[in-house]
Scaffold this active site. Structure first.
Site, PDB file in Angstrom:
ATOM      1  N   PRO A 335      27.668  47.489 -23.427  1.00  0.00           N
ATOM      2  CG  PRO A 335      27.720  49.391 -22.078  1.00  0.00           C
ATOM      3  CD  PRO A 335      26.801  48.355 -22.616  1.00  0.00           C
ATOM      4  CG  ASP A 511      25.451  45.813 -19.317  1.00  0.00           C
ATOM      5  OD1 ASP A 511      25.999  46.914 -19.505  1.00  0.00           O
ATOM      6  OD2 ASP A 511      24.258  45.571 -19.613  1.00  0.00           O
ATOM      7  CG  HIS A 512      31.838  49.294 -17.852  1.00  0.00           C
ATOM      8  ND1 HIS A 512      31.696  49.560 -16.492  1.00  0.00           N
ATOM      9  CD2 HIS A 512      33.119  49.657 -18.159  1.00  0.00           C
ATOM     10  CE1 HIS A 512      32.824  50.057 -16.021  1.00  0.00           C
ATOM     11  NE2 HIS A 512      33.702  50.127 -17.008  1.00  0.00           N
ATOM     12  NE  ARG A 513      23.785  48.621 -20.773  1.00  0.00           N
ATOM     13  CZ  ARG A 513      22.762  48.102 -21.406  1.00  0.00           C
ATOM     14  NH1 ARG A 513      21.893  48.886 -22.013  1.00  0.00           N
ATOM     15  NH2 ARG A 513      22.591  46.792 -21.457  1.00  0.00           N
TER      16      ARG A 513
END
Ligand code: CAO
Length: 539
Positions: A335, A511-513
């Protein structure tokens, strides 16, 4: 001096398929570099170059069938020799049949044990076992591979001399074996015969060609060539650099698996049978996932473009295919969010220009990317979350204590990302010099897989080309990538007035995780501070 390089003695096998071509016209090669890989139904073998030089003309292509003596290529030899005759590639050695020896037999029973020993393996001794394909209880057919051996020069499968069931295995992974060593015993079915020859051999049999086994005539498979093997090499068109045995390659071909995508777990980067199986399992479950959630990507329709005008179909080269697959995976699985910012590099640019000349005297091109490397290493130290990777389960973060930074390099063949290691420990000139070296190697298609492994973070600089911002795709398993666009003089409001400053656009995709938006903003702010005042890099 031009030399013809021919197919050497490949153990008497004819019409063997060329499955990989490792060189192209213009490729510079060293002695023993792999030129092509051949694969028969029994073995794969690399044909190494008999001497160093530059490839002038290739005389064979992928899929061609070749035999001993066929012309591979014309080489402009590095050193002139007085040799008149066409040069043959070093001779792969051939092996004789696995030696089978009956351990027990009985005229009353319809089965006996065969002791399978290591055949003549071309004079090699103490060769490590790198793979054991079978376990006790496995049923094998004649010629099924039992174990794989690998010396520093050769790799080969030892096949079953005949069909049967594996009774016991007498060797373990890593064991070193030589001709005559016992590998395993096979329970073989035999037709009952009236009498056992009175003088059944009891001592170690070393010549299978004349062996007669009581109750079972063990017909040993044909000799297999020993595959001369080179370590993984340059990545380029047609160069996979995959390290795998004949049986694994065959399995991959049957299943349609591209071995370059399979994660290797074997010794010295070798792809094992289990790795191919794991890859197939993973692919199957990935394909099922969208169906489970009711989400299915619409297929791309087949379009006949020639209906609209003249066209030409150009196959994608290997780099483009690999990059495309990785980009697609990263785009779909990570994401992404992109944080935009600007760094004031007015002072940095003055400093760079002041140092350019002294760098040039040392043969070094001091470009912006060298400063970016140092600034990014500094920002990674200040924000360790950017120096992590998610493990394959997605449940653990791996925190790295090293600072290896990838740099995207544009080449005529496509995008590649060589890695500059331990940037934090290197000086500016050292980083600039190394960057020059890897960019040059990349453009000449001379990067080895190692040159492109181990990055923590990636820089993609389009500053030399143009643009104001872009959204780079995270180079997983990195968790962030810094895109850099062209610096521009801009009016910046400072101390109640507009002043001209050189502003460098930064585009940080993450990476938004793993990374939160606030963390990303802090990271680019730190970068801005470090780039605005490079003295801070020393702190
Ligand atoms: N702003 C203004 N000028 C810039 C600049 C920037 N951000 N970055 C580079 N320049 C200038 C340089 O100063 C240099 O000029 P000088 O000769 O006067 O010093 C000129 O542009 C050419 O630079 P360069 O591109 O040759 O060298 P580099 O160190 O900046 O970059 C490399 C090296 C390997 C990153 C680059 O050549 C390259 O391949 N870039 C493409 C990367 C790419 O395709 N990314 C997209 C990937 S998709 O995510």
């Amino acid at each position: 001096m031009m030399k013809e390089i021919h197919i050497p003695d490949i153990g008497g096998v004819d019409n063997v398929a060329v499955i990989e071509v490792h060189v192209a016209p213009g490729t510079e090669i060293s002695e023993e570099d792999a030129l092509i890989t051949l694969e028969s139904d029994k073995a794969t073998m690399d044909v190494p170059s008999p001497q160093a030089g530059v490839v002038k003309e290739l005389k064979i292509g992928l899929g061609d069938k070749v035999s001993e003596g066929d012309l591979i290529l014309i080489l402009e030899a590095a050193e002139a020799t007085d040799q008149q005759a066409p040069t043959e590639a070093p001779k792969p050695q051939s092996v004789s049949e696995p030696v089978v020896q009956s351990e027990e037999s009985s005229p009353q029973t319809a089965a006996s044990s065969l002791n399978v020993t290591v055949p003549d393996i071309g004079g090699f001794n103490e060769v490590p076992i790198i793979e054991i394909y079978v376990k006790a209880g496995d049923e094998v057919s004649e010629e099924d591979p039992l174990i794989a051996l690998e010396s520093d020069k050769a790799t080969m499968d030892i096949p079953a001399p005949q069909s049967g069931v594996v009774e016991s295995i007498g060797v373990a992974l890593g064991d070193k074996v030589s001709e005559g060593d016992s590998v395993l015993t096979l329970k073989i079915a035999t037709a009952a015969t009236p009498e056992v020859p009175a003088e059944a051999p009891t001592s170690e049999q070393t010549d299978s060609k004349s062996t007669t086994v009581p109750q079972a005539q063990a017909t040993a498979p044909k000799p297999q060539p020993v595959a001369t093997q080179t370590a993984t090499k340059t990545v380029g068109a047609g160069q996979s650099g995959v390290h795998a045995g004949p049986a694994v390659r065959r399995m991959a071909r049957i299943l349609g698996v591209d071995l370059t995508r399979v994660k290797d777990t074997g010794p010295r980067g070798r792809v094992l049978k289990e790795d191919v199986e794991a890859y197939v399992r993973e692919q199957m479950s990935e394909r099922q996932a969208p169906a489970n959630t009711g989400f299915q990507l619409p297929e791309m329709p087949k379009i006949d473009f020639s209906k609209f005008g003249d066209i030409e179909t150009i196959p994608l080269n290997r780099i483009k295919k690999l990059t495309g697959a990785n980009m697609h995976r990263n785009w779909v699985t990570v994401p992404h969010v992109t944080q935009f910012d600007e760094a004031d590099i007015t002072e940095l640019e003055k400093f760079r220009k002041s140092q350019k000349l002294s760098a040039e005297e040392k043969g070094i091109k001091l470009t912006m990317v060298a400063f970016l490397l140092k600034a990014v290493a500094g920002a990674l130290k200040a924000h360790p979350m950017f120096n992590t990777s998610l493990d394959e389960t997605g449940e653990n973060l791996i925190q790295k204590q090293y600072y290896h930074i990838g740099v995207a390099v544009d080449t005529p063949e496509g995008l590649v990302v060589p890695v500059i290691r331990n940037v934090d420990k290197k000086g500016l000139f050292e980083c600039a010099e190394e960057l020059m070296g890897v960019s040059e190697k990349a453009r000449n298609m001379q990067l080895s897989p190692r040159d492109m492994q181990g990055s923590c973070f990636t820089i993609s600089s389009l500053g030399g080309v143009g643009g104001t911002a872009f959204t780079p795709i995270v180079n997983a398993p990195d968790v962030a990538i810094l895109g850099v666009s062209r610096a521009q003089m801009k009016p910046v409001y400072k101390n109640d007035e507009f002043v001209p400053r050189l502003m460098l656009p930064l585009s940080l995709s993450y990476d938004h995780r793993v990374i939160d938006g606030a963390a990303a903003a802090r990271f680019t702010t730190t970068l801005g501070v470090l780039l605005a005042d490079i003295r801070k890099l020393l702190l």
